[in-house]
Each structure stands twice: as structure tokens, then as C-alpha cells.
Write an enzyme that holds these catalytic residues in place. Structure first.
Site, PDB file in Angstrom:
ATOM      1  N   ARG A   1       0.804  -1.240   0.000  1.00  0.00           N
ATOM      2  CA  ARG A   1       0.000   0.000   0.000  1.00  0.00           C
ATOM      3  C   ARG A   1       0.829   1.278   0.000  1.00  0.00           C
ATOM      4  O   ARG A   1       0.329   2.340  -0.282  1.00  0.00           O
ATOM      5  CB  ARG A   1      -0.902  -0.009   1.236  1.00  0.00           C
TER       6      ARG A   1
ATOM      7  N   ASP B   1      -4.026  -1.779  -2.439  1.00  0.00           N
ATOM      8  CA  ASP B   1      -4.390  -2.764  -1.420  1.00  0.00           C
ATOM      9  C   ASP B   1      -4.885  -4.019  -2.143  1.00  0.00           C
ATOM     10  O   ASP B   1      -4.914  -4.070  -3.365  1.00  0.00           O
ATOM     11  CB  ASP B   1      -5.358  -2.193  -0.375  1.00  0.00           C
ATOM     12  N   PHE B   2      -5.309  -5.002  -1.350  1.00  0.00           N
ATOM     13  CA  PHE B   2      -5.540  -6.306  -1.964  1.00  0.00           C
ATOM     14  C   PHE B   2      -6.867  -6.406  -2.722  1.00  0.00           C
ATOM     15  O   PHE B   2      -7.149  -7.409  -3.345  1.00  0.00           O
ATOM     16  CB  PHE B   2      -5.423  -7.409  -0.923  1.00  0.00           C
TER      17      PHE B   2
ATOM     18  N   LYS C   1       3.295 -19.829   5.878  1.00  0.00           N
ATOM     19  CA  LYS C   1       2.484 -20.207   7.011  1.00  0.00           C
ATOM     20  C   LYS C   1       1.991 -18.957   7.732  1.00  0.00           C
ATOM     21  O   LYS C   1       2.596 -17.910   7.538  1.00  0.00           O
ATOM     22  CB  LYS C   1       3.260 -21.113   7.962  1.00  0.00           C
TER      23      LYS C   1
ATOM     24  N   ASP D   1       7.471 -24.337   4.466  1.00  0.00           N
ATOM     25  CA  ASP D   1       7.840 -24.633   5.844  1.00  0.00           C
ATOM     26  C   ASP D   1       9.350 -24.456   5.834  1.00  0.00           C
ATOM     27  O   ASP D   1      10.087 -25.337   5.376  1.00  0.00           O
ATOM     28  CB  ASP D   1       7.476 -26.067   6.237  1.00  0.00           C
ATOM     29  N   HIS D   2       9.816 -23.311   6.309  1.00  0.00           N
ATOM     30  CA  HIS D   2      11.219 -22.974   6.026  1.00  0.00           C
ATOM     31  C   HIS D   2      12.200 -23.932   6.702  1.00  0.00           C
ATOM     32  O   HIS D   2      13.359 -23.999   6.319  1.00  0.00           O
ATOM     33  CB  HIS D   2      11.520 -21.509   6.373  1.00  0.00           C
TER      34      HIS D   2
ATOM     35  N   LYS E   1      16.307 -25.900   5.456  1.00  0.00           N
ATOM     36  CA  LYS E   1      17.575 -25.859   6.205  1.00  0.00           C
ATOM     37  C   LYS E   1      18.432 -27.070   5.828  1.00  0.00           C
ATOM     38  O   LYS E   1      17.934 -28.196   5.787  1.00  0.00           O
ATOM     39  CB  LYS E   1      17.306 -25.860   7.715  1.00  0.00           C
TER      40      LYS E   1
ATOM     41  N   GLU F   1      13.866 -21.045  21.720  1.00  0.00           N
ATOM     42  CA  GLU F   1      14.270 -19.703  21.279  1.00  0.00           C
ATOM     43  C   GLU F   1      14.503 -18.832  22.505  1.00  0.00           C
ATOM     44  O   GLU F   1      13.805 -18.982  23.513  1.00  0.00           O
ATOM     45  CB  GLU F   1      13.166 -19.075  20.428  1.00  0.00           C
TER      46      GLU F   1
ATOM     47  N   ASP G   1       2.080 -22.286  16.277  1.00  0.00           N
ATOM     48  CA  ASP G   1       3.088 -21.518  15.531  1.00  0.00           C
ATOM     49  C   ASP G   1       4.228 -22.416  15.043  1.00  0.00           C
ATOM     50  O   ASP G   1       4.720 -22.244  13.937  1.00  0.00           O
ATOM     51  CB  ASP G   1       3.640 -20.405  16.440  1.00  0.00           C
TER      52      ASP G   1
ATOM     53  N   HIS H   1       6.886 -26.987  11.824  1.00  0.00           N
ATOM     54  CA  HIS H   1       8.309 -27.336  11.842  1.00  0.00           C
ATOM     55  C   HIS H   1       8.580 -28.643  12.610  1.00  0.00           C
ATOM     56  O   HIS H   1       9.303 -29.515  12.137  1.00  0.00           O
ATOM     57  CB  HIS H   1       9.135 -26.223  12.477  1.00  0.00           C
TER      58      HIS H   1
ATOM     59  N   LYS I   1       9.386 -19.885  23.636  1.00  0.00           N
ATOM     60  CA  LYS I   1      10.059 -18.591  23.465  1.00  0.00           C
ATOM     61  C   LYS I   1      10.628 -18.200  24.821  1.00  0.00           C
ATOM     62  O   LYS I   1      10.148 -18.651  25.861  1.00  0.00           O
ATOM     63  CB  LYS I   1       9.054 -17.541  23.001  1.00  0.00           C
TER      64      LYS I   1
HETATM   65  C1  BG6 Z   1       8.616 -19.190  12.486  1.00  0.00           C
HETATM   66  C2  BG6 Z   1       7.789 -18.887  13.702  1.00  0.00           C
HETATM   67  O1  BG6 Z   1       7.963 -20.104  11.653  1.00  0.00           O
HETATM   68  O2  BG6 Z   1       9.886 -19.730  12.880  1.00  0.00           O
HETATM   69  C3  BG6 Z   1       8.533 -17.938  14.631  1.00  0.00           C
HETATM   70  O3  BG6 Z   1       6.568 -18.286  13.301  1.00  0.00           O
HETATM   71  C4  BG6 Z   1       9.904 -18.480  14.944  1.00  0.00           C
HETATM   72  O4  BG6 Z   1       7.786 -17.741  15.826  1.00  0.00           O
HETATM   73  C5  BG6 Z   1      10.649 -18.834  13.658  1.00  0.00           C
HETATM   74  O5  BG6 Z   1      10.612 -17.491  15.678  1.00  0.00           O
HETATM   75  C6  BG6 Z   1      11.991 -19.475  13.963  1.00  0.00           C
HETATM   76  O6  BG6 Z   1      12.719 -19.728  12.801  1.00  0.00           O
HETATM   77  P1  BG6 Z   1      14.272 -20.057  12.868  1.00  0.00           P
HETATM   78  O7  BG6 Z   1      14.643 -20.382  11.477  1.00  0.00           O
HETATM   79  O8  BG6 Z   1      14.938 -18.815  13.404  1.00  0.00           O
HETATM   80  O9  BG6 Z   1      14.437 -21.199  13.819  1.00  0.00           O
END
Ligand code: BG6
Length: 513
Positions: free
Chosen positions: A68, A110-111, A175, A204-205, A209, A243, A262, A267, A365
Site C-alpha cells: 500500500r 491494497d488487496f 504459514k 515450511d522454512h 535448512k 528460542e 506456531d 516445523h 520462546k
Molecule cells: C517461524 C515462527 O515459523 O519460525 C517464529 O513463526 C519463529 O515464531 C521462527 O521465531 C523461527 O525460525 P528459525 O529459522 O529462526 O528457527
């Protein structure tokens, strides 16, 4: 004999491509929705630069930002520039930047803005002409899911989802994929109405890795792990993602979602699937998904959710020598919130390989430090021909896959203490990425964005996996919602006492990574 060069058999299902060749994306562009967000600034734009600097993007690659803000192309290019300078993994090189910057465009809107989507269409057509992107474009939705429907509808309406012959259009979905089974199904319906399954890339990052992919390499490229990778030898598995950070500025997203939805739903269940799955027939997307899906479908919940799960919320404490506020004092968090910032659950995997082996998953966390690992803890030796005092300091053998930081693998086993008659103590044998490889690992998002541009889906969960993961988690979070509020733990510690009790009931303890 299974050596490819000497085998008399050819498996037609195997990918004949030589995997050692660098994988370079063909002519294409990437459109990012949500370019003003944190993810885009810290991960996506730097990853695009890193790919360019590694020579893996085509010369005419184009990056379009949609948001935007009242920005011109140059303003957006400046934002990309600053984010690259601050967060890119590879060195900043003027010549790489110059080439990338030539393909940067911005569309303001905007969307639900018809005019803006028309302009997006025009921008893409211009890029095809000027930069030679040839109609190949990926749309990255780094936006809250409530806007998916609008954006996907607009893309369709403005003819952006139908590629011309020989070209492709793909959508990348970040996600959260819903907040329970029902909402995940709704999202999937929205996406799949417009994009065919092969054009949908769910991120799903963790799967991007290197250390996570290495779980498969370790298990299936070696002879020595697989024979003991089962209920005969494994006592239990602990999957930890800890974390030290709090929720930062993400109150709006996090509150009401919490630690389990989350991180565990995606993950950690993916890590469980890779740890527990059978050998796939190949590493193509279909074969991998079949094996992961089988594991997820075999997951069972314990009967007593009150005893086999734990949750907590952090209170004021210390992190890295700094006093930090409790969750309820974080900005924009209501003082009455019951959202958990720590979750631990016990799961079973009902297969011949894993029957009776508990998988303990935990995430929190503001814990003691940042660490993600998969620890496979083995049974004790059936017989010890030593005196009880000789083995007092011997615990169970363990194989620990260190996902991050200090990426590597540790094997823990007993060894004689030198100079004693016979005293046995735990020692560690270590593989560290830094010690064995000279190149630094690409960031997860580099790998995943490149795979999207190449159209390679193995590292992206399919909607069946996502839905199955919600089926596992929904009963737990529903149970919690009906049973009062989370326990508390002080920031900088290792979670609520109830999580320790959860394991103690099974006669086990959490590792202190
Ligand atoms: C995300 C979560 O998918 O992964 C976050 O929404 C989290 O809450 C993050 O902090 C952590 O990613 P990484 O790669 O730093 O372990």
C-alpha cells in the site's frame, strides 16, 4: 551392486539429472505481496540477492513488490538495497546489485484494488518484453491468510494465473496454513480453486535448512544408523526448538495462536516425519510425501492429555543479561491472555518400527538459549559387566542432530576414564559443519525460493500433510482451551515445571542443550 555406473539395472523412476550441476533458474520473475513485512525485509529480499550473487538467477530476473505504501520503483529498490546490505549472507557486490536493481518494480495498492491489479498485469507484461521473463512468474503471499482469498481472486480475475503456452505461474504460500483443520481446509480450497496442485508451494522454512535435509542423508546414505533406528534400540526421541527471543512486534499474529500452532504443527511435526519415516523410493516430491504422510497418519495421542502435555507462558526474567518483560506485559498483549509461549507434547508413532517409543516435542520462546535439535536416545545396554559404581556417570547413548546453531551431529556414548581401574563416563563424538565443509550453508529461503523458480516441489509440504498435522494438534489445543490457563516460567529458564514432570512420569528427563 547398486553403484549407478556398474549396475545392470536402470530405474526409470529415478531422476536422471546430474545433481552436481549448478541448478540455475530459467527466465522468470517473482512478485512479493507483503513487502513491507519483517519476513520480506529480513529473509526474502536478502535471499533473492544471495541467489543472484551466487549466479543462480537468470540475467533478466525481475522482482516486483506489491504494497500500500506510496512508493515509486526507486523507493522500493532502496528498501531492497537496505535490507540486502543488512541481512544478506553473501558479500555485497555493486555489479550484482546493479543487475538485480534493473529488474525491480513496485506496484501500489491494497488487496482489493482493481486498478492496482491491472497495473500489476501491465508491469508483468512489460517485464516479459523488457527483461525477457517470458511469462514465468511466481506470486509470493507473505501476507496474513485472511487476505489470501482477495489476492488469489484478483490474480485470477486479472488474468494473472493463466500462463501463456509454455510459461508457468506459481503461488507461494507462507504459514500459517490456517489455525486448525477447518481453516486449513478453507485455505486449501481457496488456493486450489485457482492454482493446480503442482503450482502451489507451501513454505515450511525448516525443510529448506541444510541440517534438516541432512537427516535424510544421514539416515539413508549410511549403513550404520538404520539397523538401530527402531523400537528395538531407541528408547525415545526428543525434538526441541528453543528460542531465547520473545514475541517481538508480532503480538497481532501470535496472541491466540501460541507456541503449539506456531511451531509444533509445522516445523516440529515435519522434523518428526523425517526422523521416523521409511526410506522413500526416491527423493522426488511424490515419494517423499508418501513416506512423510504415512508417519503423520500413524501418529497417536496419549490418552491422558493432562499428563502427557505441558504448556507455559513466560513471566519477567533475564535474557542475555538483560531484564525482559513477561508475555502479559508485552506490547499489545491483553493482560488476560491464555496464549501459551511454551508447549511440550508426547506423541506415539504406531508402526512396527516405532511402537512404544515416545516422541517428545517441545518449543518455547524466551528459553535459556536458541537451539533446535533432534535427539535420538537409545536404550541402555542389556547387560553391563561392570560394578554399579563404575557406571554411575554413564547415561544413555544418544545421537543428536544439531539443526541450529552449531550445526552438526553429536554421538554420545560411554568411555573409560583414563587412569581409573574401570570407571565409565559419557563422552561426545562430534561432527561440525564448520570443521568438515569450507562453504557456509545457504539460508533456508535461498534454497526454497530457488526451488520455486525451478518448479521443484520436494521440500514443500502438500496440503494432505498440513491437514494431517492439524488433525494431530487440534485435540491438544482444544483440550488446553477448555482447561484453564497455562503454567508460567521465568524468561531465560527452560520452561514450566509441568514440562519436567511430564517426562519424569515416564522416568526420563529433558536434555539441557
Ligand atoms: C517461524 C515462527 O515459523 O519460525 C517464529 O513463526 C519463529 O515464531 C521462527 O521465531 C523461527 O525460525 P528459525 O529459522 O529462526 O528457527
Amino acid at each position: 551392486m547398486s553403484d549407478d555406473a556398474t549396475s545392470v539395472f536402470v530405474n526409470p523412476l529415478r531422476d536422471p539429472q546430474d545433481r552436481r550441476l549448478p541448478r540455475i533458474a530459467g527466465p522468470c520473475g517473482l512478485v512479493i505481496f507483503g513487502v513491507t513485512g519483517d519476513l520480506s525485509r529480513k529473509k526474502l529480499m536478502p535471499a533473492v540477492y544471495d541467489l543472484a550473487s551466487r549466479g543462480l538467477l537468470p540475467p533478466g530476473f525481475s522482482l516486483v513488490g506489491y504494497a500500500r505504501r506510496d512508493w515509486a520503483d526507486q523507493d522500493f529498490a532502496q528498501v531492497v538495497h537496505d535490507s540486502v546490505k543488512e541481512h544478506a549472507r553473501t558479500e555485497f557486490r555493486e555489479e550484482v546489485w546493479k543487475q538485480l536493481a534493473e529488474g525491480i518494480r513496485f506496484v501500489q495498492g491494497d488487496f482489493s484494488d482493481d486498478v492496482a491489479f491491472d497495473q500489476l498485469r501491465q508491469t508483468i507484461l512489460d517485464l516479459d518484453r523488457v527483461r525477457g521473463t517470458r511469462g514465468n512468474h511466481a506470486f509470493y503471499l507473505s501476507i496474513p491468510p485472511r487476505f489470501f482469498s482477495d489476492v488469489i481472486g484478483q490474480l485470477k480475475e486479472h488474468g494473472l494465473t493463466d500462463p501463456k503456452p509454455g510459461a508457468w505461474r506459481r503461488v507461494v504460500v507462507e504459514k500459517p496454513f490456517g489455525s486448525n483443520l477447518e481453516t486449513a481446509r478453507e485455505l486449501n480450497a481457496i488456493v486450489s480453486e485457482v492454482f493446480p496442485p503442482d503450482s502451489v508451494f507451501r513454505i515450511d522454512h525448516y525443510l529448506g535448512k541444510e541440517t534438516v535435509q541432512n537427516i535424510l542423508a544421514m539416515r539413508f546414505a549410511n549403513a550404520m544408523f538404520e539397523p538401530v533406528w527402531n523400537a528395538n534400540y531407541v528408547d525415545h526421541v526428543q525434538i526441541t526448538m528453543a528460542e531465547d527471543i520473545g514475541i517481538g512486534g508480532r503480538a497481532g499474529y501470535y496472541d491466540g495462536i501460541g507456541a503449539a500452532r506456531d511451531v509444533i504443527q509445522n516445523h516440529l511435526l515435519q522434523l518428526l516425519a523425517l526422523t521416523a519415516m521409511e526410506e522413500p523410493t526416491s527423493f522426488d516430491a511424490k515419494s517423499l510425501r508418501i513416506e512423510k504422510q504415512k508417519v503423520l497418519e500413524s501418529v497417536v495421542l496419549p490418552r491422558r492429555l493432562d499428563l502427557a502435555t505441558a504448556r507455559g507462558q513466560y513471566t519477567e526474567g533475564w535474557s542475555g543479561g538483560v531484564k525482559v518483560p513477561g508475555y502479559l506485559e508485552e506490547e499489545d498483549i491483553p493482560g488476560s491472555s491464555h496464549t501459551e509461549t511454551y508447549a511440550a507434547i508426547t506423541l506415539g508413532v504406531e508402526t512396527r518400527r516405532w511402537a512404544g517409543v515416545p516422541f517428545y516435542l517441545r518449543h518455547g520462546k524466551r528459553l535459556g538459549r536458541r537451539v533446535t535439535e533432534v535427539a535420538v536416545v537409545f536404550k541402555r545396554a542389556p547387560h553391563l559387566p561392570f560394578s554399579a559404581t563404575a557406571t554411575e556417570e554413564l547415561t544413555q547413548n544418544a545421537l543428536v542432530i544439531r539443526v541450529q546453531p552449531d550445526e552438526g551431529v553429536t554421538m554420545r556414548f560411554g568411555s573409560k576414564v583414563p587412569g581409573t581401574a574401570m570407571e565409565i563416563r559419557d563422552v561426545n563424538m562430534d561432527f561440525a559443519y564448520g570443521g568438515s565443509f569450507t562453504e557456509s550453508s545457504p539460508e533456508a529461503y535461498e534454497r526454497l525460493i530457488l526451488d520455486v523458480l525451478l518448479g521443484e516441489p520436494p521440500l514443500f509440504p502438500r496440503h494432505e500433510e498440513v491437514e494431517q498435522s492439524w488433525k494431530i494438534l487440534d485435540p491438544i489445543v482444544d483440550y488446553w482451551a477448555e482447561h484453564g490457563k497455562p503454567d508460567t516460567y521465568e524468561a531465560g529458564t527452560w520452561g514450566p515445571a509441568s514440562a519436567d514432570k511430564m517426562l519424569a512420569r515416564d522416568g526420563r528427563v529433558w536434555r539441557r542443550p
